[in-house]
Design a protein around this motif. Structure first.
Motif, short mmCIF file in Angstrom:
data_model
loop_
_atom_site.label_atom_id
_atom_site.label_comp_id
_atom_site.label_asym_id
_atom_site.label_seq_id
_atom_site.Cartn_x
_atom_site.Cartn_y
_atom_site.Cartn_z
N GLY A 2 0.82 -1.29 0.07
CA GLY A 2 -0.07 -0.05 0.12
C GLY A 2 0.89 1.33 -0.02
O GLY A 2 2.02 1.33 0.43
N GLN A 3 0.15 2.49 -0.45
CA GLN A 3 0.86 3.57 -0.36
C GLN A 3 0.78 4.53 0.66
O GLN A 3 -0.34 4.55 1.14
N TRP A 4 1.88 4.84 1.11
CA TRP A 4 1.79 5.75 2.51
C TRP A 4 1.10 7.06 2.06
O TRP A 4 1.30 7.68 1.09
N PRO A 5 0.46 7.42 3.41
CA PRO A 5 0.05 8.95 3.05
C PRO A 5 1.40 9.99 2.99
O PRO A 5 2.25 9.37 3.41
N PRO A 6 1.09 11.04 2.48
CA PRO A 6 2.37 11.91 2.65
C PRO A 6 2.81 12.08 4.17
O PRO A 6 2.26 12.16 5.00
N LEU A 7 4.00 12.17 3.98
CA LEU A 7 4.99 12.43 5.38
C LEU A 7 4.52 13.66 5.99
O LEU A 7 4.44 14.86 5.21
N LEU A 8 4.28 13.77 7.34
CA LEU A 8 4.22 14.90 7.92
C LEU A 8 5.45 15.88 7.93
O LEU A 8 6.35 15.44 8.47
N LYS A 9 5.04 16.89 7.52
CA LYS A 9 6.21 17.95 7.44
C LYS A 9 6.61 18.67 8.99
O LYS A 9 7.67 18.84 9.22
N THR A 10 5.60 18.84 9.57
CA THR A 10 6.09 19.39 10.90
C THR A 10 4.81 18.73 12.10
O THR A 10 3.90 19.39 12.37
N PRO A 11 5.15 17.63 12.48
CA PRO A 11 4.12 16.91 13.37
C PRO A 11 4.01 17.38 14.61
O PRO A 11 4.92 18.09 15.09
N LYS A 12 2.73 17.48 15.00
CA LYS A 12 2.32 18.41 16.29
C LYS A 12 2.99 17.46 17.33
O LYS A 12 3.10 16.23 17.46
N VAL A 13 3.74 18.21 18.45
CA VAL A 13 4.08 17.78 19.82
C VAL A 13 3.54 18.63 20.86
O VAL A 13 3.66 19.96 20.86
N GLU A 14 3.02 17.96 21.85
CA GLU A 14 2.43 18.69 22.91
C GLU A 14 3.08 18.00 24.18
O GLU A 14 2.65 16.90 24.75
N LEU A 15 3.41 19.04 25.00
CA LEU A 15 3.81 18.37 26.30
C LEU A 15 2.78 18.10 27.09
O LEU A 15 1.76 19.08 27.59
N LEU A 16 2.66 16.84 27.84
CA LEU A 16 1.52 16.59 28.86
C LEU A 16 1.77 16.52 30.32
O LEU A 16 1.22 16.99 31.12
N SER A 17 3.32 16.35 30.54
CA SER A 17 3.88 16.27 31.82
C SER A 17 5.34 16.12 31.71
O SER A 17 5.78 15.56 30.63
N SER A 18 5.98 16.44 32.73
CA SER A 18 7.39 16.47 32.93
C SER A 18 7.94 16.27 34.11
O SER A 18 7.24 16.56 35.23
N ASP A 19 9.09 15.25 34.37
CA ASP A 19 9.84 15.04 35.61
C ASP A 19 11.08 14.60 35.28
O ASP A 19 11.70 14.85 34.12
N ARG A 20 11.85 14.09 36.42
CA ARG A 20 13.44 13.92 36.25
C ARG A 20 13.52 12.35 36.80
O ARG A 20 12.95 11.83 37.59
N VAL A 21 14.41 11.92 35.75
CA VAL A 21 14.97 10.41 36.37
C VAL A 21 16.44 10.57 36.28
O VAL A 21 17.09 10.71 35.36
N ASP A 22 17.05 10.95 37.59
CA ASP A 22 18.41 11.05 37.57
C ASP A 22 18.71 12.35 36.99
O ASP A 22 18.02 13.69 37.22
N ASP A 23 19.49 12.44 35.98
CA ASP A 23 19.90 13.75 35.24
C ASP A 23 19.12 13.85 33.97
O ASP A 23 19.55 14.60 33.05
N ILE A 24 18.14 13.02 33.67
CA ILE A 24 17.36 12.91 32.53
C ILE A 24 16.09 13.50 32.73
O ILE A 24 15.39 13.24 33.63
N THR A 25 15.78 14.33 31.60
CA THR A 25 14.30 14.96 31.72
C THR A 25 13.48 13.95 31.08
O THR A 25 13.77 13.69 29.88
N ARG A 26 12.30 13.34 31.56
CA ARG A 26 11.33 12.67 31.01
C ARG A 26 10.06 13.37 30.77
O ARG A 26 9.54 13.88 31.67
N GLN A 27 9.65 13.44 29.44
CA GLN A 27 8.55 14.28 29.25
C GLN A 27 7.34 13.31 28.70
O GLN A 27 7.64 12.51 27.38
N ARG A 28 6.36 13.23 29.12
CA ARG A 28 5.32 12.46 28.53
C ARG A 28 4.70 13.37 27.31
O ARG A 28 4.09 14.67 27.53
N VAL A 29 4.68 13.14 26.07
CA VAL A 29 4.07 14.06 24.97
C VAL A 29 2.79 13.32 24.38
O VAL A 29 2.70 11.99 24.20
N ARG A 30 2.05 14.15 23.78
CA ARG A 30 1.21 13.67 22.71
C ARG A 30 1.72 14.05 21.33
O ARG A 30 2.10 15.27 21.23
N ILE A 31 1.72 13.14 20.42
CA ILE A 31 2.40 13.69 19.21
C ILE A 31 1.56 13.06 18.24
O ILE A 31 0.82 12.28 18.29
#
Length: 291
Positions: A2-31
């Motif tokens: 099957g043929q793919w739809p057109p690729l997204l040029k600028t996919p939407k990204v929305e931040l839902l929550s954020s926390d830290r794991v050691d020195d890593i930033t962990r963000q739950r996102v809606r994409i």
């Protein structure tokens, strides 16, 4: 498939929550993963520092496992790689996903998931702290199938690791089940009993045609050349799979490259500490610039 739809040029990204794991930033996102389709099943992990960092898309049934919040700690590829200085995007999606819906599916589900991963690549490439030329993909089991199809069909992935997804068609192995409708066996208006192939539950869809024409997945692998990939083999991908991989080795030789195709092996389907370390070092070797 099957043929793919057109690729997204600028996919939407929305931040839902954020926390830290050691020195890593962990963000739950809606994409945004396809036109008109968003998912909350995604986490973005960012190491400390300014970057630019290499990055890896991690694909599985759900995103929690990849970030170390699931039931299988040895499948936490996103967290492990973030600790090694990679930006990682852990994305989950059930195998039986159809676009735009099952009744009107335009592409086979496994190809659709490759398309989703291509848009996830774009999400990472558009992060200001990511080196857009150094983005890979990894997945285990179903995720291994997903990562394999994504990296072969979308040549912007710079490297890939496929963990025991079954790298060739093998009807002797029930878990190498590309014939299922949620992989390559979807056929509109026709349903087969799920499970192993039988005379009462035969091949369907594109998978049926591929087998009839003598196709196999070594033809897909060749699309990776000259980009490097690692097969992290377990119960489904034992050393005998080199018979398929040698074809891509030869393609790389024609292109003037060596050392771009690798396979490690373990007896179990589940990843081990050793196999995970091998995946980590593979990405460090090919995605991190030399000091």
């Amino acid at each position: 498939m099957g043929q793919w739809p057109p690729l997204l040029k600028t996919p939407k990204v929305e931040l839902l929550s954020s926390d830290r794991v050691d020195d890593i930033t962990r963000q739950r996102v809606r994409i945004e993963v396809a036109p008109g389709r968003l998912t909350n099943d995604a986490y973005l992990l960012t190491p400390a520092g300014k970057g630019p960092f290499p990055a890896v898309v991690v694909v599985y049934y759900e995103s929690l496992t990849g970030v170390g919040l699931g039931k299988n700690p040895l499948r936490d590829f996103a967290l492990r790689l973030a600790r090694r200085g990679f930006v990682t995007l852990s994305v989950g999606s059930p195998p039986e996903s159809y676009y735009p819906d099952k009744a009107h599916a335009q592409v086979q589900p496994l190809s659709y998931h490759a398309y989703v991963a291509a848009n996830c690549h774009t999400i990472l490439a558009q992060q200001p702290n990511v080196d857009a030329q150094q983005i890979g993909i990894v997945g285990h089991s179903y995720g291994g199938k997903w990562a394999m199809f994504a990296s072969c069909l979308y040549d912007q992935f710079a490297a890939a690791a496929w963990s025991d997804g079954g790298i060739v068609f093998d009807e002797r192995r029930p878990n190498v089940n590309y014939w299922e409708p949620w992989y390559l066996g979807y056929e509109p208006g026709r349903e087969r009993k799920r499970g192993v192939l039988t005379s009462q539950s035969p091949r369907t869809g594109p998978y049926k045609r591929m087998i009839a024409e003598g196709r196999d997945l070594h033809e897909l692998h060749a699309l990776m050349a000259p980009r490097p990939f690692l097969v992290s083999g377990g119960a489904e991908d034992q050393p005998e799979r080199w018979a398929a991989l040698i074809h891509t080795v030869e393609v790389n030789k024609l292109l003037g490259h060596e050392g771009r195709v690798g396979m490690t092996n373990r007896p179990t389907h589940a990843p081990t500490e050793e196999s995970n370390l091998q995946i980590d070092t593979f990405f460090e070797r090919f995605l991190k610039p030399a000091p």
